[in-house]
Design a protein around this motif. Structure first.
Motif, PDB file in Angstrom:
ATOM      1  N   VAL A  10      -4.841   0.917   0.502  1.00 46.08           N
ATOM      2  CA  VAL A  10      -4.525   1.900  -0.536  1.00 46.08           C
ATOM      3  C   VAL A  10      -5.515   3.064  -0.482  1.00 46.08           C
ATOM      4  N   ARG A  11      -6.799   2.751  -0.286  1.00 45.74           N
ATOM      5  CA  ARG A  11      -7.809   3.809  -0.219  1.00 45.74           C
ATOM      6  C   ARG A  11      -7.535   4.755   0.947  1.00 45.74           C
ATOM      7  N   GLU A  12      -7.153   4.203   2.090  1.00 44.44           N
ATOM      8  CA  GLU A  12      -6.857   5.043   3.248  1.00 44.44           C
ATOM      9  C   GLU A  12      -5.679   5.975   2.980  1.00 44.44           C
ATOM     10  N   ILE A  13      -4.654   5.471   2.324  1.00 42.65           N
ATOM     11  CA  ILE A  13      -3.487   6.296   2.023  1.00 42.65           C
ATOM     12  C   ILE A  13      -3.851   7.398   1.037  1.00 42.65           C
ATOM     13  N   ARG A  14      -4.587   7.052   0.010  1.00 40.05           N
ATOM     14  CA  ARG A  14      -4.921   8.046  -1.000  1.00 40.05           C
ATOM     15  C   ARG A  14      -5.866   9.108  -0.446  1.00 40.05           C
ATOM     16  N   GLU A  15      -6.784   8.696   0.439  1.00 33.68           N
ATOM     17  CA  GLU A  15      -7.702   9.674   1.049  1.00 33.68           C
ATOM     18  C   GLU A  15      -6.958  10.595   2.011  1.00 33.68           C
ATOM     19  N   SER A  16      -5.990  10.051   2.725  1.00 33.39           N
ATOM     20  CA  SER A  16      -5.234  10.886   3.668  1.00 33.39           C
ATOM     21  C   SER A  16      -4.354  11.899   2.945  1.00 33.39           C
ATOM     22  N   ASP A  17      -3.982  11.566   1.701  1.00 26.82           N
ATOM     23  CA  ASP A  17      -3.162  12.474   0.902  1.00 26.82           C
ATOM     24  C   ASP A  17      -4.016  13.498   0.158  1.00 26.82           C
ATOM     25  N   GLY A  18      -5.327  13.383   0.337  1.00 26.81           N
ATOM     26  CA  GLY A  18      -6.216  14.355  -0.291  1.00 26.81           C
ATOM     27  C   GLY A  18      -6.477  14.025  -1.743  1.00 26.81           C
ATOM     28  N   ALA A  69       0.830  -1.204   0.000  1.00 24.46           N
ATOM     29  CA  ALA A  69       0.000   0.000   0.000  1.00 24.46           C
ATOM     30  C   ALA A  69       0.864   1.253   0.000  1.00 24.46           C
ATOM     31  N   GLY A  70       1.990   1.211   0.704  1.00 22.31           N
ATOM     32  CA  GLY A  70       2.872   2.362   0.730  1.00 22.31           C
ATOM     33  C   GLY A  70       3.418   2.700  -0.641  1.00 22.31           C
ATOM     34  N   SER A  71       3.631   1.681  -1.468  1.00 20.46           N
ATOM     35  CA  SER A  71       4.115   1.914  -2.827  1.00 20.46           C
ATOM     36  C   SER A  71       2.971   2.234  -3.778  1.00 20.46           C
ATOM     37  N   LEU A  72       1.933   1.401  -3.781  1.00 14.87           N
ATOM     38  CA  LEU A  72       0.802   1.612  -4.688  1.00 14.87           C
ATOM     39  C   LEU A  72       0.046   2.891  -4.356  1.00 14.87           C
ATOM     40  N   GLY A  73       0.085   3.277  -3.104  1.00 11.84           N
ATOM     41  CA  GLY A  73      -0.596   4.505  -2.697  1.00 11.84           C
ATOM     42  C   GLY A  73       0.019   5.757  -3.284  1.00 11.84           C
ATOM     43  N   GLN A  74       1.230   5.663  -3.822  1.00 11.15           N
ATOM     44  CA  GLN A  74       1.864   6.817  -4.457  1.00 11.15           C
ATOM     45  C   GLN A  74       1.341   7.057  -5.873  1.00 11.15           C
ATOM     46  N   VAL A  75       0.642   6.058  -6.423  1.00 12.40           N
ATOM     47  CA  VAL A  75       0.125   6.175  -7.790  1.00 12.40           C
ATOM     48  C   VAL A  75      -1.091   7.086  -7.790  1.00 12.40           C
ATOM     49  N   THR A  76      -1.106   8.072  -8.657  1.00 16.49           N
ATOM     50  CA  THR A  76      -2.200   9.047  -8.689  1.00 16.49           C
ATOM     51  C   THR A  76      -3.274   8.703  -9.720  1.00 16.49           C
ATOM     52  N   ARG A  77      -2.940   7.885 -10.688  1.00 14.17           N
ATOM     53  CA  ARG A  77      -3.919   7.558 -11.731  1.00 14.17           C
ATOM     54  C   ARG A  77      -4.839   6.438 -11.282  1.00 14.17           C
ATOM     55  N   ASP A  78      -6.138   6.701 -11.283  1.00 12.38           N
ATOM     56  CA  ASP A  78      -7.120   5.713 -10.835  1.00 12.38           C
ATOM     57  C   ASP A  78      -7.128   4.479 -11.716  1.00 12.38           C
ATOM     58  N   ASP A  79      -6.918   4.629 -13.037  1.00 16.59           N
ATOM     59  CA  ASP A  79      -7.019   3.470 -13.931  1.00 16.59           C
ATOM     60  C   ASP A  79      -5.942   2.443 -13.629  1.00 16.59           C
ATOM     61  N   ILE A  80      -4.740   2.917 -13.223  1.00 19.21           N
ATOM     62  CA  ILE A  80      -3.669   1.969 -12.886  1.00 19.21           C
ATOM     63  C   ILE A  80      -4.022   1.199 -11.619  1.00 19.21           C
ATOM     64  N   VAL A  81      -4.469   1.912 -10.600  1.00 21.01           N
ATOM     65  CA  VAL A  81      -4.854   1.256  -9.339  1.00 21.01           C
ATOM     66  C   VAL A  81      -6.013   0.298  -9.567  1.00 21.01           C
TER      67      VAL A  81
END
Length: 498
Positions: free
Chosen positions: A490-498, A456-468
């Motif tokens: 991953v969802r928690e990481i992406r939500e915390s990053d705004g 999640a720490g790595s995948l959470g850095q991806v900004t494109r939704d289609d890749i995730v």
């Protein structure tokens, strides 16, 4: 102030005297020759020109992969009888020892990268056998991320620096993996607890590919190599690795060198898995698929011998940077398998060395066979230290030149006609997700939690939704719990990053 030695103007030169590359003594290594005080430098100062020109050419192209490496010499000793499976001389006879050179490396990092990073480790072993050099080029993981060599340049490009940003981009890394479901199993390995070894001494090594052994009766077997560390497996967490890498980029090199210098010689026990050749066609998945392992319940480990490293190189550039390994360096009793990745590497590795080091790189001491001087009709080329002398450079000839044996090193591989289309898998469990799920379910609750956090720490850095969105179903297919937990993290990481 340099020390000046009183030397005779003619006759033999003391070993303490600095010389040019032509062997002449150097009078002054501190001052360039000038046309008078404060005047321009003189072109006749050939030592200055030689020194600057040589310095400009000190570097050779670094390896595209496995650039960051460490190495050591040692020996392999046979402790158990495997003569029923192979006629390779260095593996026959209890107690038989063969000198080896082992090069460890990271895969993706450049020459100056840190050792303590999450990355597969190369485990390349050269056996200086009595029948020529045998190279076993493997990793510290039993699987790899792709199964077809056609994808290898694209895979490596996705893991290297982006051509626009100049940075390794999580977007690129996961974009490739999202299009490559076969990577799910090796990705699970990489982001698990063994993804960052504590040192080169504390990790296992694997041949990874499937190879062929042939015995004296001509019977063929498929084999996989497992080098189990006798120091015990030790790994680092992300936080530990970050701290070490920030304080000592050379941590693994330092550990290996210092251990050997103080007489603490690292060792590994070699085991193999052996499959009768006839089993391959009916096995439940393709045994030549580099993204899969053979379960030990099907093919148990068979002990072969021990590997010990007991001598450091005298010069890292000459012996580690110029060490060249190629999986097409076989000896009688050992050969390739139909593993597609291995087949591609039979060409690619040797070709890379011819480019980096030159066509005569096998004449370098670290690469040269110990059995005897190589005898063939290859001639000339840059840096030819051994150009063949007076011997004829063709075959057959009538002047006593080297001749062919007519005896193949291994057994022939079966081939079928090419239809121009992808073949339908002949193995009932030949999918990309079964073994990833099995590996996940083998883990303890704590191991699973760390795996999910690392991914999640790595995948959470991806900004494109289609890749995730494209890659998460791969983990669901491996195991529903695996996919669900990773998606939530991953969802928690992406939500915390705004």
């Amino acid at each position: 102030m340099s020390e000046h030695l009183t030397e005779p103007l003619s006759g033999p030169i003391s070993e303490r005297v600095l010389t040019t590359e032509a062997g002449a003594p150097v009078a002054d290594n501190q001052n360039s020759a000038q046309a008078g005080v404060g005047g321009p430098l003189l072109i006749q100062d050939q030592y200055l020109l030689e020194k600057l020109a040589r310095f400009n050419r000190e570097r050779i192209p670094e390896r595209v992969v496995h650039a960051r490496g460490s190495g050591a010499y040692g020996f392999f000793e046979v402790t158990d009888d495997v003569s029923a499976f192979t006629r390779a001389h260095f593996l026959g006879g209890l107690g038989r020892r063969t000198e080896v050179f082992l090069r460890f490396s990271t895969v993706a990092g450049n020459l100056g990268a840190s050792d303590a990073v999450r990355d597969p480790r190369g485990f390349a072993l050269k056996f200086y056998t009595e029948e020529g050099n045998y190279d076993l080029v493997g990793n510290n993981t039993p699987v790899f991320f792709i199964k077809d060599p056609l994808k290898f340049p694209d895979f490596i490009h996705s893991q290297k620096r982006d051509p626009f940003t100049g940075i390794t981009e999580a977007e690129n890394v996961w974009d490739f993996w999202s299009h490559s479901p076969e990577a799910t199993h090796p990705v699970t390995w990489l982001f698990g607890d063994r993804g960052i070894p504590a040192s080169y001494r504390h990790m296992n090594g694997y041949g990874s590919h499937t190879y062929q052994w042939v015995n004296t009766a001509g019977e063929a077997f498929w084999v996989k190599y497992h080098f189990k560390t006798n120091q015990g497996v030790r790994s680092l967490t992300n936080d530990q690795a970050a701290e070490i890498a920030g304080g000592d980029a050379d941590s693994h090199q330092r550990d290996l060198h210092q251990a050997i210098e103080r007489g603490v010689f690292p060792s590994w026990t070699l085991h193999v898995q052996v499959m009768p050749a006839a089993d391959a066609a009916r096995y439940r998945f393709n045994p030549f698929d580099l993204t899969k392992v053979w379960p030990h319940a099907d093919y148990p480990l068979i002990k072969v011998g021990r590997l010990v490293l007991d001598r450091n190189p005298e010069n890292v550039f000459a012996e580690v940077e110029q060490a060249a390994f190629s999986p097409n360096n076989f000896v009688p009793g050992i050969g390739p398998s139909p593993d597609k990745m291995l087949q591609g590497r039979l060409f690619a590795y040797a070709d890379a060395h011819r480019y980096r080091l030159g066509v005569n790189h096998t004449q370098l001491a670290v690469n040269a066979p110990h059995a005897a001087t190589a005898r063939n009709h290859g001639r000339d080329g840059a840096m030819a230290a051994n150009a063949g002398g007076r011997a004829k450079n063709y075959e057959p000839n009538s002047f006593g030149g080297p001749y062919e044996t007519g005896q193949a090193l291994g057994a022939p591989l079966a081939v079928t006609g090419f239809t121009g289309t992808h073949e339908t898998p002949a193995h009932v469990k030949d999918d990309d997700f079964v073994q990833a799920g099995e590996l996940y379910r083998l883990m303890s609750d704590e191991e699973k939690a760390r795996l999910i956090a690392n991914l999640a720490g790595s995948l959470g850095q991806v900004t494109r939704d289609d890749i995730v969105d494209r890659v998460l179903p791969h983990f669901h297919a491996a195991d529903p719990d695996y996919g669900r937990r990773l998606a939530e993290a991953v969802r928690e990481i992406r939500e915390s990053d705004g």
